[in-house]
Design an enzyme around this catalytic site. Structure first.
Site, short mmCIF file in Angstrom:
data_model
loop_
_atom_site.label_atom_id
_atom_site.label_comp_id
_atom_site.label_asym_id
_atom_site.label_seq_id
_atom_site.Cartn_x
_atom_site.Cartn_y
_atom_site.Cartn_z
N SER A 26 0.84 -1.20 0.00
CA SER A 26 0.00 0.00 0.00
C SER A 26 0.87 1.24 0.00
O SER A 26 1.70 1.45 0.90
CB SER A 26 -0.90 0.01 1.23
OG SER A 26 -1.53 1.27 1.38
N HIS A 47 -1.26 -1.16 -4.22
CA HIS A 47 -2.54 -0.93 -3.55
C HIS A 47 -2.69 0.54 -3.18
O HIS A 47 -1.77 1.16 -2.65
CB HIS A 47 -2.62 -1.79 -2.29
CG HIS A 47 -3.93 -1.76 -1.61
ND1 HIS A 47 -5.00 -2.55 -2.00
CD2 HIS A 47 -4.37 -1.05 -0.53
CE1 HIS A 47 -6.03 -2.33 -1.21
NE2 HIS A 47 -5.67 -1.42 -0.30
N ASP A 104 -4.93 3.06 -0.87
CA ASP A 104 -5.91 3.27 0.20
C ASP A 104 -6.43 4.69 0.07
O ASP A 104 -5.76 5.65 0.47
CB ASP A 104 -5.26 3.05 1.57
CG ASP A 104 -5.07 1.57 1.88
OD1 ASP A 104 -6.05 0.81 1.76
OD2 ASP A 104 -3.94 1.19 2.23
N MET A 124 -8.86 7.62 1.04
CA MET A 124 -9.66 8.06 2.19
C MET A 124 -10.14 9.49 1.96
O MET A 124 -9.41 10.33 1.43
CB MET A 124 -8.82 7.99 3.46
CG MET A 124 -8.18 6.65 3.72
SD MET A 124 -7.19 6.68 5.23
CE MET A 124 -6.29 5.13 5.08
N HIS A 149 -8.68 0.69 -3.20
CA HIS A 149 -9.62 0.47 -2.10
C HIS A 149 -10.21 1.82 -1.74
O HIS A 149 -9.54 2.69 -1.18
CB HIS A 149 -8.88 -0.15 -0.92
CG HIS A 149 -9.71 -0.27 0.32
ND1 HIS A 149 -9.14 -0.46 1.56
CD2 HIS A 149 -11.06 -0.26 0.52
CE1 HIS A 149 -10.09 -0.54 2.47
NE2 HIS A 149 -11.26 -0.42 1.87
N MET A 180 -12.26 4.07 0.45
CA MET A 180 -12.86 4.32 1.75
C MET A 180 -13.49 5.70 1.69
O MET A 180 -13.04 6.66 2.34
CB MET A 180 -11.80 4.21 2.85
CG MET A 180 -11.32 2.80 3.08
SD MET A 180 -9.88 2.69 4.18
CE MET A 180 -8.56 2.86 2.97
N MET A 225 -11.38 -6.51 6.04
CA MET A 225 -10.57 -5.59 6.82
C MET A 225 -10.28 -6.21 8.18
O MET A 225 -11.19 -6.64 8.89
CB MET A 225 -11.29 -4.25 7.01
CG MET A 225 -11.48 -3.46 5.73
SD MET A 225 -9.91 -2.92 5.01
CE MET A 225 -9.28 -1.85 6.30
N GLY A 259 -9.09 3.59 8.10
CA GLY A 259 -8.84 5.00 8.31
C GLY A 259 -7.40 5.37 8.60
O GLY A 259 -6.99 6.50 8.32
N PHE A 260 -6.62 4.43 9.11
CA PHE A 260 -5.24 4.74 9.46
C PHE A 260 -4.35 3.53 9.19
O PHE A 260 -4.76 2.39 9.39
CB PHE A 260 -5.12 5.13 10.95
CG PHE A 260 -5.89 6.36 11.33
CD1 PHE A 260 -5.34 7.61 11.17
CD2 PHE A 260 -7.18 6.25 11.82
CE1 PHE A 260 -6.06 8.75 11.50
CE2 PHE A 260 -7.92 7.37 12.15
CZ PHE A 260 -7.35 8.64 11.99
N GLY A 261 -3.12 3.80 8.77
CA GLY A 261 -2.13 2.76 8.62
C GLY A 261 -1.47 2.44 9.95
O GLY A 261 -1.61 3.18 10.93
N GLY A 262 -0.75 1.32 9.98
CA GLY A 262 0.06 0.99 11.15
C GLY A 262 -0.69 0.39 12.32
O GLY A 262 -0.14 0.29 13.42
N ASP A 285 -6.46 -6.87 4.69
CA ASP A 285 -5.77 -5.58 4.84
C ASP A 285 -5.86 -5.16 6.29
O ASP A 285 -6.96 -5.04 6.84
CB ASP A 285 -6.42 -4.55 3.93
CG ASP A 285 -5.72 -3.20 3.96
OD1 ASP A 285 -4.73 -3.05 4.70
OD2 ASP A 285 -6.16 -2.28 3.23
N GLY A 286 -4.71 -4.94 6.91
CA GLY A 286 -4.68 -4.43 8.26
C GLY A 286 -3.79 -5.23 9.18
O GLY A 286 -4.13 -6.35 9.57
N GLY A 287 -2.62 -4.70 9.50
CA GLY A 287 -1.73 -5.36 10.44
C GLY A 287 -1.04 -6.59 9.88
O GLY A 287 -0.63 -7.47 10.64
N GLY A 297 1.24 -1.93 4.22
CA GLY A 297 1.86 -0.63 3.95
C GLY A 297 3.06 -0.38 4.82
O GLY A 297 4.20 -0.44 4.37
N SER A 298 2.82 -0.14 6.12
CA SER A 298 3.92 0.23 7.00
C SER A 298 4.93 -0.88 7.19
O SER A 298 6.12 -0.60 7.39
CB SER A 298 3.36 0.67 8.36
OG SER A 298 2.58 -0.35 8.95
#
Length: 238
Positions: free
Chosen positions: A17, A42, A44, A46, A76, A78, A147, A152-155, A185-187, A207-208
């Site tokens: 991402s 990817h 994201d 927002m 994606h 959002m 999800m 709403g937020f990365g990391g 997606d997420g963590g 991403g992160s």
């Protein structure tokens, strides 16, 4: 719960991402991560309305295409409403577009808009959005995004309860007999990607854990990062 029908096994795909990329040198960042083995890029997106953050729009997608990026771009959304941005990202060169069912007044119509525009269509389910939302639209999907954090937020950290949701989503997809990808997606990181794959996911957004670990002193830093993501997937099939 579902009559299980095993679909054709699909290869695992890793989708970094760009939310966590260095935007001052975004074209080079994308080139580097693709050269290191990423399968697609990817986005994201927002809007500070559907989610409490603001990222970027179709102009970035168009700019990367003009820069020379030919890899698949996975968007994606959002955002709410979604249809105008679906059209804009289609015009900008997106290959895959996913949105949240809560953000569309007419989910079927929005999905058909993506398909008619020549991209593959997907739905993204927040952690508390039930799989039953898919009951009457699953036939239109090429991708289901589960999800594993609140958008709403990365990391953020992976929500463990989403493992069961992934298993149920995989069973639902298998029951269709169709090659619908199950994206997560997420963590996602090198430590948990193997377990997440075993739960049924075949497409991984991060991403992160990829871009934020860049090293200016190592020109091949993404090679080792992507290799660490791939190693837990070796020997697994999807």
């Amino acid at each position: 719960m579902f009559d299980e029908v095993f679909t054709v096994q699909q290869p695992f795909r890793i989708a970094p991402s760009i939310l966590s990329a260095d935007f001052a040198r975004l074209g080079q960042e994308v080139d580097d991560v693709l050269a290191s083995g990423a399968d697609m890029i990817h986005f994201d997106v927002m809007d500070n309305h559907y989610v409490p953050n603001l990222s970027f729009g179709p102009g970035v997608c168009h700019a990367l295409r003009n820069y020379g990026v030919t890899a698949e771009i996975d968007v994606h959304l959002m955002v709410s409403p979604v249809d105008d941005l679906i059209r804009a990202f289609l015009d900008a060169g997106a290959n895959h577009i996913t949105f949240h069912p809560e953000a569309s007044l007419h989910i079927d119509r929005s999905l058909q808009l993506i398909i008619d525009g020549g991209a593959t269509a997907g739905l993204a389910l927040n952690p508390a959005t039930p799989l039953s939302t898919l009951d009457h639209v699953l036939d239109k999907l090429s991708m289901l995004l589960v999800m594993t954090v609140n958008p709403g937020f990365g990391g953020q950290s992976f929500i463990p309860a989403m493992m069961d949701k992934l298993r149920l989503a995989r069973a639902m997809i298998n029951a269709t007999g169709k090659p619908i990808r199950l994206q997560v997606d997420g963590g996602i990181n090198a430590d948990n990607i193997g377990e997440i794959a075993e739960a049924g996911a075949d497409t991984f957004v991060s991403g992160s854990s990829i871009f934020a670990r860049r090293s200016d002193s190592d020109p091949n830093h993404y090679d080792s990062i992507l290799r660490a993501f791939r190693e837990p997937l070796d020997g697994l099939s999807r």
